[in-house]
Design a protein around this motif. Structure first.
Motif, PDB file in Angstrom:
ATOM      1  N   GLU A  44      10.882  -7.565  -9.951  1.00 51.63           N
ATOM      2  CA  GLU A  44      11.037  -7.989  -8.547  1.00 51.63           C
ATOM      3  C   GLU A  44      11.331  -6.863  -7.611  1.00 51.63           C
ATOM      4  O   GLU A  44      11.850  -5.909  -7.990  1.00 51.63           O
ATOM      5  CB  GLU A  44      12.344  -8.952  -8.574  1.00 51.63           C
ATOM      6  CG  GLU A  44      13.722  -8.382  -8.816  1.00 51.63           C
ATOM      7  CD  GLU A  44      14.842  -9.341  -8.613  1.00 51.63           C
ATOM      8  OE1 GLU A  44      14.676 -10.611  -8.327  1.00 51.63           O
ATOM      9  OE2 GLU A  44      16.127  -8.783  -8.806  1.00 51.63           O
ATOM     10  N   PHE A  45      11.010  -7.189  -6.383  1.00 54.21           N
ATOM     11  CA  PHE A  45      11.164  -6.355  -5.144  1.00 54.21           C
ATOM     12  C   PHE A  45      12.394  -6.078  -4.901  1.00 54.21           C
ATOM     13  O   PHE A  45      13.310  -7.216  -4.906  1.00 54.21           O
ATOM     14  CB  PHE A  45      10.448  -6.792  -3.974  1.00 54.21           C
ATOM     15  CG  PHE A  45      10.591  -6.328  -2.728  1.00 54.21           C
ATOM     16  CD1 PHE A  45      11.266  -6.360  -1.662  1.00 54.21           C
ATOM     17  CD2 PHE A  45       9.792  -4.880  -2.711  1.00 54.21           C
ATOM     18  CE1 PHE A  45      11.617  -5.914  -0.599  1.00 54.21           C
ATOM     19  CE2 PHE A  45      10.241  -4.241  -1.366  1.00 54.21           C
ATOM     20  CZ  PHE A  45      10.902  -4.485  -0.387  1.00 54.21           C
ATOM     21  N   THR A 103       1.879  -5.563  -7.367  1.00 53.13           N
ATOM     22  CA  THR A 103       0.450  -5.430  -7.487  1.00 53.13           C
ATOM     23  C   THR A 103      -0.232  -4.450  -6.462  1.00 53.13           C
ATOM     24  O   THR A 103      -1.224  -3.991  -6.617  1.00 53.13           O
ATOM     25  CB  THR A 103      -0.311  -6.498  -7.755  1.00 53.13           C
ATOM     26  OG1 THR A 103      -0.362  -7.677  -6.611  1.00 53.13           O
ATOM     27  CG2 THR A 103       0.016  -7.362  -8.891  1.00 53.13           C
ATOM     28  N   SER A 104       0.427  -4.471  -5.427  1.00 53.45           N
ATOM     29  CA  SER A 104      -0.193  -4.017  -4.304  1.00 53.45           C
ATOM     30  C   SER A 104       0.191  -2.407  -4.111  1.00 53.45           C
ATOM     31  O   SER A 104       0.052  -1.535  -3.191  1.00 53.45           O
ATOM     32  CB  SER A 104       0.371  -4.572  -2.905  1.00 53.45           C
ATOM     33  OG  SER A 104      -0.120  -5.725  -2.640  1.00 53.45           O
ATOM     34  N   ARG A 127       4.860  -7.197  -2.854  1.00 53.60           N
ATOM     35  CA  ARG A 127       3.881  -7.462  -4.124  1.00 53.60           C
ATOM     36  C   ARG A 127       3.792  -6.163  -5.062  1.00 53.60           C
ATOM     37  O   ARG A 127       3.190  -5.451  -4.496  1.00 53.60           O
ATOM     38  CB  ARG A 127       2.532  -8.100  -3.616  1.00 53.60           C
ATOM     39  CG  ARG A 127       2.733  -9.692  -3.244  1.00 53.60           C
ATOM     40  CD  ARG A 127       1.248 -10.041  -3.159  1.00 53.60           C
ATOM     41  NE  ARG A 127       0.205  -9.129  -2.395  1.00 53.60           N
ATOM     42  CZ  ARG A 127      -0.874  -9.301  -2.415  1.00 53.60           C
ATOM     43  NH1 ARG A 127      -1.666 -10.455  -3.132  1.00 53.60           N
ATOM     44  NH2 ARG A 127      -1.871  -8.455  -1.992  1.00 53.60           N
ATOM     45  N   THR A 131       4.517  -4.513   1.927  1.00 49.17           N
ATOM     46  CA  THR A 131       4.438  -5.765   0.808  1.00 49.17           C
ATOM     47  C   THR A 131       5.434  -5.696  -0.115  1.00 49.17           C
ATOM     48  O   THR A 131       5.994  -4.577  -0.539  1.00 49.17           O
ATOM     49  CB  THR A 131       2.886  -5.845   0.343  1.00 49.17           C
ATOM     50  OG1 THR A 131       2.836  -6.679  -0.580  1.00 49.17           O
ATOM     51  CG2 THR A 131       2.633  -4.493  -0.312  1.00 49.17           C
TER      52      THR A 131
END
Length: 122
Positions: free
Chosen positions: A44-45, A107-108, A105, A103
């Motif tokens: 998680e971010f 994956t980014s 995300r 972001t």
């Protein structure tokens, strides 16, 4: 060769503080950030910061307790964690992103560190 190397994890009691560091080598990045992953949960971010430092973003779960900063001369990003809770226990990963837009995300993000363990005891 790009490398992200984290340091500063450890064991701390609830209510305590820790500072994580992530030193990047090989190039600079517009955005650098932190993610975490607890056992049995998805990554998680946590927080991210832009090159200028003006843009700083936080997950709701840590806002007001964590701060993020960077020293571009050292190509290093820091995560200052205060008022730590047992639920903050996780492996914390540094991440870096070429893109100019923030972001949360995972994956980014283009590069990742190896992770550093943070354990908060109750």
């Amino acid at each position: 060769q790009v490398q992200l190397v984290e340091s500063g994890g450890g064991l701390v009691q609830a209510g305590g503080s820790l500072r994580l560091s992530c030193a990047a080598s090989g190039r600079t990045f517009e955005f650098m950030g932190w993610f975490r992953q607890a056992p049995g949960k998805e990554r998680e971010f946590v927080a991210a910061i832009s090159w200028s430092g003006v843009g700083a973003y936080f997950a709701d779960s840590v806002r007001g307790r964590f701060t993020i900063s960077r020293d571009n001369a050292k190509n290093t990003v820091y995560l200052q964690m205060s008022s730590l809770k047992p639920e903050d226990t996780a492996i914390y990963y540094c991440a870096a992103r070429y893109g100019s837009m923030w972001t949360m995300r995972a994956t980014s993000y283009d590069y990742w560190g190896q992770g550093t363990q943070v354990t908060v005891s109750s």
